[in-house]
Design a protein around this motif. Sequence first.
Motif, PDB file in Angstrom:
ATOM      1  N   GLU A 305       1.016  -0.921  -0.532  1.00 27.11           N
ATOM      2  CA  GLU A 305       0.123  -0.037   0.056  1.00 27.11           C
ATOM      3  C   GLU A 305       1.080   1.324  -0.077  1.00 27.11           C
ATOM      4  OE1 GLU A 305      -2.705   0.496  -0.605  1.00 27.11           O
ATOM      5  OE2 GLU A 305      -3.525  -2.104  -0.432  1.00 27.11           O
ATOM      6  N   HIS A 543     -11.226  -4.016   2.915  1.00 25.13           N
ATOM      7  CA  HIS A 543     -11.418  -2.619   3.968  1.00 25.13           C
ATOM      8  C   HIS A 543      -9.614  -2.537   4.696  1.00 25.13           C
ATOM      9  CE1 HIS A 543     -11.768  -1.761   8.603  1.00 25.13           C
ATOM     10  NE2 HIS A 543     -12.431  -1.248   7.940  1.00 25.13           N
ATOM     11  N   HIS A 544      -9.853  -0.905   4.533  1.00 24.71           N
ATOM     12  CA  HIS A 544      -8.378  -0.648   4.807  1.00 24.71           C
ATOM     13  C   HIS A 544      -8.151   0.642   5.165  1.00 24.71           C
ATOM     14  CE1 HIS A 544      -3.749   0.263   4.255  1.00 24.71           C
ATOM     15  NE2 HIS A 544      -4.059   1.052   3.485  1.00 24.71           N
ATOM     16  N   ALA A 547     -11.838   2.376   5.114  1.00 23.62           N
ATOM     17  CA  ALA A 547     -12.868   2.383   4.582  1.00 23.62           C
ATOM     18  C   ALA A 547     -13.316   1.576   3.340  1.00 23.62           C
ATOM     19  CB  ALA A 547     -12.147   3.607   3.152  1.00 23.62           C
ATOM     20  N   ARG A 549     -13.214  -0.655  -0.219  1.00 30.12           N
ATOM     21  CA  ARG A 549     -12.836   0.326  -1.218  1.00 30.12           C
ATOM     22  C   ARG A 549     -13.078  -0.869  -2.451  1.00 30.12           C
ATOM     23  NH1 ARG A 549      -8.194   3.724  -0.342  1.00 30.12           N
ATOM     24  NH2 ARG A 549      -7.763   4.248   1.791  1.00 30.12           N
ATOM     25  N   ALA A 551     -12.674  -1.432  -6.021  1.00 31.99           N
ATOM     26  CA  ALA A 551     -11.958  -2.111  -7.554  1.00 31.99           C
ATOM     27  C   ALA A 551     -13.193  -2.535  -7.942  1.00 31.99           C
ATOM     28  CB  ALA A 551     -10.892  -2.609  -7.263  1.00 31.99           C
ATOM     29  N   ASN A 556     -12.001   2.993  -9.522  1.00 28.75           N
ATOM     30  CA  ASN A 556     -12.977   2.467  -7.762  1.00 28.75           C
ATOM     31  C   ASN A 556     -13.700   3.859  -7.430  1.00 28.75           C
ATOM     32  OD1 ASN A 556     -10.489   1.048  -8.493  1.00 28.75           O
ATOM     33  ND2 ASN A 556      -9.048   2.443  -7.647  1.00 28.75           N
ATOM     34  N   ARG A 558     -15.617   4.296  -3.671  1.00 28.05           N
ATOM     35  CA  ARG A 558     -14.754   4.170  -1.755  1.00 28.05           C
ATOM     36  C   ARG A 558     -15.709   4.817  -0.648  1.00 28.05           C
ATOM     37  NH1 ARG A 558      -9.868   7.764   0.274  1.00 28.05           N
ATOM     38  NH2 ARG A 558     -10.667   9.366  -0.063  1.00 28.05           N
ATOM     39  N   GLN A 560     -16.247   6.176   3.544  1.00 26.88           N
ATOM     40  CA  GLN A 560     -14.951   6.080   4.562  1.00 26.88           C
ATOM     41  C   GLN A 560     -15.600   7.887   4.917  1.00 26.88           C
ATOM     42  OE1 GLN A 560     -10.973   7.403   3.742  1.00 26.88           O
ATOM     43  NE2 GLN A 560     -10.665   6.710   5.267  1.00 26.88           N
TER      44      GLN A 560
END
Length: 626
Positions: A305, A543-544, A547, A549, A551, A556, A558, A560
């Motif tokens: 990332e 989940h990162h 958020a 996400r 794709a 993309n 998101r 959040q």
Amino acid sequence: MTLPPDRIPAGARPWSTADTRAWLAAGPARWARPAWGFAALLTGTAWAVFTDEDPVCTTSDPCGPQWWALLLLGGLLLELCWIWRQPGPALGLLVPLSAGFGYEMLYASAGGGSPAPLVAAAFAAAGLTARLLAANRQRGLALKAAGPARHPLPAAGKSFRRGSLGAVIGGALLAVAGVALHQGLATSATEEARAAAATRFDVPVTAQDTESVTVTLPDGGTRTVSALFPENHPVGRPTAVLVDGDWARLVAEPYDPLGRQFVMLATGVPGLLLLGNSLIGRRRFTRLRSQPQPALLVHVRQHPENGREQVFAHDDPSAGIPVFRVSTLPAFDGADDGGDQPADGEVTGAGPGRAEPPDNPFTAMREEFAAAVHGTGRQPLREAVLYGVPCAGAEVALLSRTDAEDPEPLLECAVSPLTPAEPRRRNAGDHGTRSGRRPVDDVAARLSPTDRPVSWSTHGASRGVAAGYLSLEILGLWALTSHWFAGWTLLLWAMAVLSLPHGVGAIATAAHWRVTADREGLWVTGAWRVRRVRWDRLTEVRHHQDALRFATRDGNLRLQPVGWSWLERRCRGRVAADEVADEIRALLHHPSLRPAENADPGEQGMPLGPAILAGTTLLIAALLLL
């Protein structure tokens, strides 16, 4: 990728899993983590500011420029930044900062200051001391694991420049701050000299505005005078003014260079931060390359990332337990001041198959920035030699192969202090991230086919985040419409208008996000609209960083924030958004589990952003009218 045997220093020992676990266990206790000290200082000083009595500018006690408060605020901001990455300098800065808090509490405060900043500083100092002691323990364990052998840094490290760009930028910012300080002092001196030559009149106030008052002079003329606190000069009462031709000001409110003080704060603190970090990093790296260092055999891999290097034990080929992470840049053979010069005709750049050294430092910065923003994909695990003594805040260098087709290893030098990983992060499936991703087949085995659409929506942690954001928004709007920041009204309103869409969007998403899966795809409800994501266009869900996400082949998407994973993991041991991402991923890869029907309009979700924006507008109108 393994290292050539001839590039491994003689006597270098592998860093075993047992040793790395002991190294991680020697870290500071949870109460000493930077977040708690940061929160304590921020909360303590905010409490002291909000509970202190508002200053009353009088003729006998004029307000004047707050140079002392500016110095204290600048030191506090620098401390809040250093407390994360530089515990040694942060502990040293706490000594004069605590003295400033004590002076403010005993003498400078209008009605006797609060002891909260001193208590917070004591807690922060205890945490910083615990972190420094933990770093010493880790240093001792690393030296024991490395053994008695010491080795010089490879030749490429001799030409590596550490902290040059940050020092240049920091120096330039400090120069701007110095100019602002000079102008502020010079203008204040000029204003005071003119005030000494002006004529004083005690005249009645005939009108009052939000930023000025109007007085009637003895000759019958009127004069409008700027006032930071016009409420201290009520209509009908006399007030003292100084008049010198077209120039006039209140005796109780001398010239205050707020604009130049803001420039000093906005440039001086980042300048000191950059310059201090650069000098500290350069001193540590100079010690690293000038003295023989311990060497440990480890495995490294680039984070998918942010592009930072993650270090694993040498006998952990599955990369299950990260030990620490560090930002690095490649070092290339070249000339150095006082070092060995290459012979005529010798090629000192990169070898075959390796990238040439950048023409200027901005190229390397651009490449690192692109890797941090866009990610680099999953990188292979590489055997490496770790030079230096790893401990929290240390400088190290890594020698490893970066290209499978090139047997020649590349030296990478740290450009930031290393950060130990958390001992609890032992999930091999997340590749060093905080996401608790589980195998798709295991999640699919727990799910059953259904006819009706399946929905996931906001939960307790997400609602708590929304409530926190909403409280901050209400507090900020209330402070903005009060008299506390009368001299900053225009700037603060501009900042509020620019940040309002993001703030409202965050509140609306946290309070009412929703994902509905049906036969044809997903309905994703964000802050402002509901978007359709079809199964055949969806490629990945994860989940990162709080958020969700999505794709897709078209771009993309998101959501959040969808919770507070840091707090959820520590309170419940699991994160709700991780489970949502796992189940959606299972539906993506197992079409037989997808719902058999499409969602009705009422099941697709409705964005909450417009309603919160309307409520915020009404709140602003109510505060302005009160």
